[in-house]
Design an enzyme around this catalytic site. Sequence first.
Site, PDB file in Angstrom:
ATOM      1  N   LYS A   1       0.811  -1.222   0.000  1.00  0.00           N
ATOM      2  CA  LYS A   1       0.000   0.000   0.000  1.00  0.00           C
ATOM      3  C   LYS A   1       0.845   1.272   0.000  1.00  0.00           C
ATOM      4  O   LYS A   1       0.298   2.363  -0.147  1.00  0.00           O
ATOM      5  CB  LYS A   1      -0.970  -0.029   1.176  1.00  0.00           C
ATOM      6  CG  LYS A   1      -2.006  -1.125   1.027  1.00  0.00           C
ATOM      7  CD  LYS A   1      -2.978  -0.785  -0.084  1.00  0.00           C
ATOM      8  CE  LYS A   1      -3.582  -2.003  -0.727  1.00  0.00           C
ATOM      9  NZ  LYS A   1      -4.486  -1.709  -1.816  1.00  0.00           N
TER      10      LYS A   1
HETATM   11  N1  PMP Z   1      -3.125  -7.902   1.935  1.00  0.00           N
HETATM   12  C1  PMP Z   1      -2.992  -6.993   2.907  1.00  0.00           C
HETATM   13  C2  PMP Z   1      -2.176  -7.341   4.104  1.00  0.00           C
HETATM   14  C3  PMP Z   1      -3.633  -5.752   2.810  1.00  0.00           C
HETATM   15  O1  PMP Z   1      -3.524  -4.844   3.805  1.00  0.00           O
HETATM   16  C4  PMP Z   1      -4.423  -5.473   1.675  1.00  0.00           C
HETATM   17  C5  PMP Z   1      -5.130  -4.161   1.577  1.00  0.00           C
HETATM   18  N2  PMP Z   1      -6.201  -4.072   2.503  1.00  0.00           N
HETATM   19  C6  PMP Z   1      -4.556  -6.468   0.696  1.00  0.00           C
HETATM   20  C7  PMP Z   1      -3.867  -7.669   0.844  1.00  0.00           C
HETATM   21  C8  PMP Z   1      -5.490  -6.331  -0.478  1.00  0.00           C
HETATM   22  O2  PMP Z   1      -5.222  -5.279  -1.301  1.00  0.00           O
HETATM   23  P1  PMP Z   1      -6.378  -4.527  -2.089  1.00  0.00           P
HETATM   24  O3  PMP Z   1      -7.028  -3.581  -1.116  1.00  0.00           O
HETATM   25  O4  PMP Z   1      -5.646  -3.789  -3.154  1.00  0.00           O
HETATM   26  O5  PMP Z   1      -7.350  -5.509  -2.613  1.00  0.00           O
END
Ligand code: PMP
Length: 310
Positions: free
Chosen positions: A46
């Site tokens: 992120k």
């Molecule tokens: N894995 C983790 C540990 C995350 O924090 C996130 C984001 N919430 C994701 C996967 C999934 O990413 P996205 O929000 O882009 O679907």
Amino acid sequence: MIIDSIQAAIGHTPMLRFTHHHFTEIPEGSAIYAKLEYLNPGGSIKDRLGTYLIKEGMAQGKIKEGTTIIEPTAGNTGIGVALAALEAGLSTIFVVPEKFSLEKQALMTALGAKIVDTPTSEGISGAIAEAKRLHAEISDSYLPLQFENPANPAAYYQSLAPELMEDLGGDITSFVAGIGSGGTFSGVARYLLERDPSIRLIGVEPEGSILNGGESHGHEIEGIGVEFIPAFLEGLPISGFATISDGDGFAMTRKLAREHGTLIGSSSGAAMVAALAEVVKLPVGSRVVTIFPDAGDRYLSKDIYSREEY
Ligand code: PMP
């Protein structure tokens, strides 16, 4: 490597190749490639989104000097946004369902953010509602809202997806990745399909998420799983969703740490379970790409590596 800003350390993460030698179930000649996004400076995938959201918000005139950034987040987006906001001299408020790990909240606070907790029972929807309320109340605030903002998939379309293609020399059989907001999955998927429409897409969710039609309930794997179908997925030719139990996800997370030295979070373990299930179905020579989104040390208070029930 000398850099002048921590932002410059985001991206270009290594790709770890797993073969039959590492996991006997991987057919000889096939491989799973895991993008080690936990090695970003804020410890997650992120960071890419945080940088992009702040840059986009500024370019669109939605963020000016003195703007407060407000965002509902499970934590990693908050850390990424806080990193980017720091550099731009902006203050941040993150709305976090209280079930999410204390470490992620502490890391956001360390980067100068203010945290507002919402009840676990209200899920991410409760955090979104509270963030919207704060946004209406605080003048000169900006709510990027990753769950709706097209800048979310765009961040991954522009930064992560080209790296995957380059890492693999354009030769990818399947893309297997977790779905939270759906930004990572959909942004990467659209880019890959434009280059090779035959690439299979497998979304990963924990039991308790609804993508495979199951009933919505709580789960311990953090960062993935949805209470509603993300609009970002609309129109994507998804081959299937893999629904992973907490038990299988945590067992794989532990195995990856103990046997392969990857100190990753439980959404990475879940992604690996799904990637293994995918690679065994494919012809020999296939290349399955997956993502390890975040670091495991932010879940130590949840005994991520020591729960014997899993
Ligand atoms: N894995 C983790 C540990 C995350 O924090 C996130 C984001 N919430 C994701 C996967 C999934 O990413 P996205 O929000 O882009 O679907």
